[in-house]
Design an enzyme around this catalytic site. Structure first.
Site, PDB file in Angstrom:
ATOM      1  N   THR A  90      12.782   0.075  11.758  1.00 49.24           N
ATOM      2  CA  THR A  90      12.001   1.012  12.582  1.00 49.24           C
ATOM      3  C   THR A  90      12.531   1.231  14.002  1.00 49.24           C
ATOM      4  O   THR A  90      12.762   2.364  14.409  1.00 49.24           O
ATOM      5  CB  THR A  90      10.538   0.539  12.661  1.00 49.24           C
ATOM      6  OG1 THR A  90      10.025   0.537  11.340  1.00 49.24           O
ATOM      7  CG2 THR A  90       9.697   1.476  13.509  1.00 49.24           C
ATOM      8  N   ASP A 316       4.889   3.912   6.488  1.00 53.49           N
ATOM      9  CA  ASP A 316       5.628   2.651   6.375  1.00 53.49           C
ATOM     10  C   ASP A 316       4.706   1.520   5.926  1.00 53.49           C
ATOM     11  O   ASP A 316       5.053   0.747   5.032  1.00 53.49           O
ATOM     12  CB  ASP A 316       6.277   2.310   7.720  1.00 53.49           C
ATOM     13  CG  ASP A 316       7.107   1.036   7.674  1.00 53.49           C
ATOM     14  OD1 ASP A 316       8.117   1.021   6.936  1.00 53.49           O
ATOM     15  OD2 ASP A 316       6.755   0.062   8.354  1.00 53.49           O
ATOM     16  N   HIS A 364      14.158   5.334   8.589  1.00 56.73           N
ATOM     17  CA  HIS A 364      14.847   4.631   7.495  1.00 56.73           C
ATOM     18  C   HIS A 364      14.118   5.051   6.241  1.00 56.73           C
ATOM     19  O   HIS A 364      13.036   5.636   6.327  1.00 56.73           O
ATOM     20  CB  HIS A 364      14.776   3.101   7.660  1.00 56.73           C
ATOM     21  CG  HIS A 364      13.374   2.578   7.859  1.00 56.73           C
ATOM     22  ND1 HIS A 364      12.468   2.509   6.819  1.00 56.73           N
ATOM     23  CD2 HIS A 364      12.709   2.168   8.966  1.00 56.73           C
ATOM     24  CE1 HIS A 364      11.324   2.037   7.287  1.00 56.73           C
ATOM     25  NE2 HIS A 364      11.426   1.833   8.594  1.00 56.73           N
TER      26      HIS A 364
HETATM   27 ZN   LIG Z   1       8.928  -0.984   7.543  1.00 58.85          ZN
END
Ligand SMILES: [Zn+2]
Length: 556
Positions: A90, A316, A364
């Site tokens: 992150t 996330d 990501h």
């Molecule tokens: Zn993560």
């Protein structure tokens, strides 16, 4: 007479000068209005935390016309966009997108890392020299001080003599702080627990502005402590796995990781208001706050370009908890698409269609849950990091009669350099011996010493990604990468961090002022984004942006 003629000639000369001056003045004015008219009034940089490229295509038929599809259909879609360094996490992700460079140069080598000088772990945004604003919690002691280069938002502040604003927003502190940069007017992030407010730190201001206080005083956060059900009938969610399976963690206080989730009754066992962050509603509250910021901060209202960075991080948390193939992920993206549509409509109304430019990417991507991959015969697995550490220590003890390992984190081994010097050993030899040892471990696929990273140039492949993530001052003595789809993580949920495609391949969409309509499979890299925005604004590139290139084909 002579005097009169002199006076006359002076007057004629003055008139002539004036006549010459006038067009020059009006030319400058014209030039400046041409210049301002060709720049967006607002640049919005959106990060969707842990967003894989295939979420655009896998859930395509479930999306409405005004969110992701609006960006794809009206803007430019870079379909082969990748992170170009390791670790894909992150904080490095947010720093790299906005600074146009990699951990090698911006210094954000992970979320938390071992500081060689302080001999302890530090947090990317932690700053003891500042105080919380809007809370008494340490969650407010944050700033971008560990990032060593500028973001394009910083360069825009310098270019506009601080007239163009920079505002950063996220539920995660690092997701708000790093993109907005060092000279930001504000970064706001969400603090859950018993509070449920957006907060900041004295790095930016001493009190929250009225619009933020009003937002916090409203019952927005409370309104999301409601049941989370699927937006459409769950039977229609054919793009994800079964709701009940062995690959999902779920919330404390609920036996199965299955819909619906009653946040009101689950909140006490899951961090109070923090439970909102772990659901699709965490993105909704960020969208609410970003829309409020358009008016509250008067963004995009004058000729000096402003920058708004918005990071949707609940994606996330949901990915870590439920995995990339879950019904929960599918619903989170369906709802994020609706939140994006709402946000774009607010931009149309408040800044004006054609006056703003948006890009959307991720910090990501993420791997499929390895246990799930194993169940469908794809090579994948789990690494026992603690056992590996014992193996390394035993090796060093046997070879040198001493254990030099100070810390292992983010796939990097930090050695005790003082002790190595005291024993009259060469650092390079110890690093090299450890590399030769660990490459024999079953799950370690690549291993390099810091010396190799500093002295050898790797143009392509995983080696190149490791090198772009390697920071000579901050990184460890030995760095390694596991086999594809092998993670050091629990058996439930997804994670990320590697240089393999499942972690590096993320969306990159541009739309709005100055952006062409189109798409490409040409490979683009995350570090190209900041130079592209800088080119759009015709300003200096971020000072560490020596890797990326402006993507000329997306610009009008
Ligand atoms: Zn993560």
């Amino acid at each position: 007479m002579k005097k009169i003629s002199t006076l006359l000639s002076v007057a004629i000369f003055a008139l002539a000068c004036k006549a010459q001056e006038q067009p020059r003045v009006s030319q400058t004015k014209e030039a400046s209005s041409y210049y301002f008219n060709h720049k967006p009034k607002l640049v919005v940089g959106i990060i969707v935390d842990q967003m894989r490229y295939d979420y655009l295509t896998r859930f395509y038929t479930k999306y409405g016309e005004g969110g992701f599809k609006r960006m794809m259909n009206e803007g430019f879609n870079c379909k082969n966009n990748h992170f170009n360094y390791v670790p894909t996490k992150t904080a490095p992700g947010h720093a790299s997108v906005f600074s146009g460079t990699t951990p090698k140069y911006h210094g954000i080598i992970a979320n938390d890392w071992y500081d060689k000088d302080l001999k302890k772990s530090v947090y990317c945004a932690g700053d003891e020299s500042v105080n919380p604003v809007g809370t008494t919690s340490n969650a407010g002691k944050m700033s971008p001080h560990r990032m060593t280069t500028t973001t394009f938002a910083d360069e825009n502040r310098l270019f506009t003599q601080m007239r163009g604003k920079s505002i950063g927003i996220s539920v995660k502190d690092r997701g708000a702080i790093l993109p907005a940069g060092h000279s930001a007017n504000a970064a706001y992030w969400f603090y859950g627990k018993d509070q449920g407010d957006f907060i900041t730190s004295t790095y930016y201001m001493n009190t929250l502005p009225q619009w933020v206080q009003d937002f916090n005083d409203s019952d927005v956060a409370d309104s999301y402590l409601k049941p989370w059900e699927t937006y459409y009938d769950i039977e229609t969610y054919t793009e994800s796995g079964t709701d009940l399976n062995d690959f999902e963690e779920g919330f404390k206080g609920k036996e199965t990781a299955t819909f619906p989730y009653d946040l009101g009754s689950l909140k006490d066992k899951n961090g109070g208001f923090d439970i909102i962050k772990g659901t699709a509603y965490g993105n909704s509250i960020v969208a609410d706050f970003a829309i409020a910021a358009l008016t509250g901060e008067q963004l995009g209202q004058d000729e000096h370009t402003d920058v708004l960075t918005v990071s949707f991080s609940s994606t996330d948390y949901v990915g870590h908890n439920f995995g990339v193939n879950s019904k929960e992920i599918e619903d989170t993206y369906i709802r994020l698409d609706i939140d994006l549509e709402r946000f774009f409509k607010a931009l149309d109304e408040k800044v004006g269609k054609g006056n703003y430019t948006v890009f959307l990417t991720a910090d990501h991507a993420a791997v499929d849950v390895p246990a799930y991959l194993q169940s469908v015969k794809i090579p994948a697995g789990y690494v026992k990091a603690k056992e590996e550490r014992v193996q390394m220590e035993t090796f060093l003890q046997k070879k040198y009669g001493a254990n030099f390992i100070e810390n292992i984190s983010n796939n990097q081994v930090f050695l005790n350099r003082t002790k190595i010097a005291e024993m009259n050993l060469e650092l390079e030899d110890v690093q090299g011996a450890l590399v030769n040892e660990i490459i024999s471990y079953e799950n370690i696929y690549k291993a390099f010493s810091a010396t190799t990273m500093s002295t050898t140039s790797f143009p392509i492949g995983l080696e190149a990604l490791l090198q772009k993530g390697y920071n000579q001052k901050r990184s460890g003595d030995v760095i390694f990468e596991y086999n594809a789809a092998y993670i050091s993580y629990g058996r439930k949920g997804s994670t990320h961090g590697s240089g393999f495609d499942y972690d590096t391949h993320v969306p990159l969409l541009f739309f709005g002022k100055g952006i062409k309509h189109g798409q490409t499979f040409e490979k683009t890299e995350i570090t190209d984004i900041a130079p592209t925005v800088s080119a759009l604004l015709d300003i200096s590139f971020p000072n560490g942006a020596i890797i990326g290139q402006p993507l000329e084909f997306v610009l009008e």
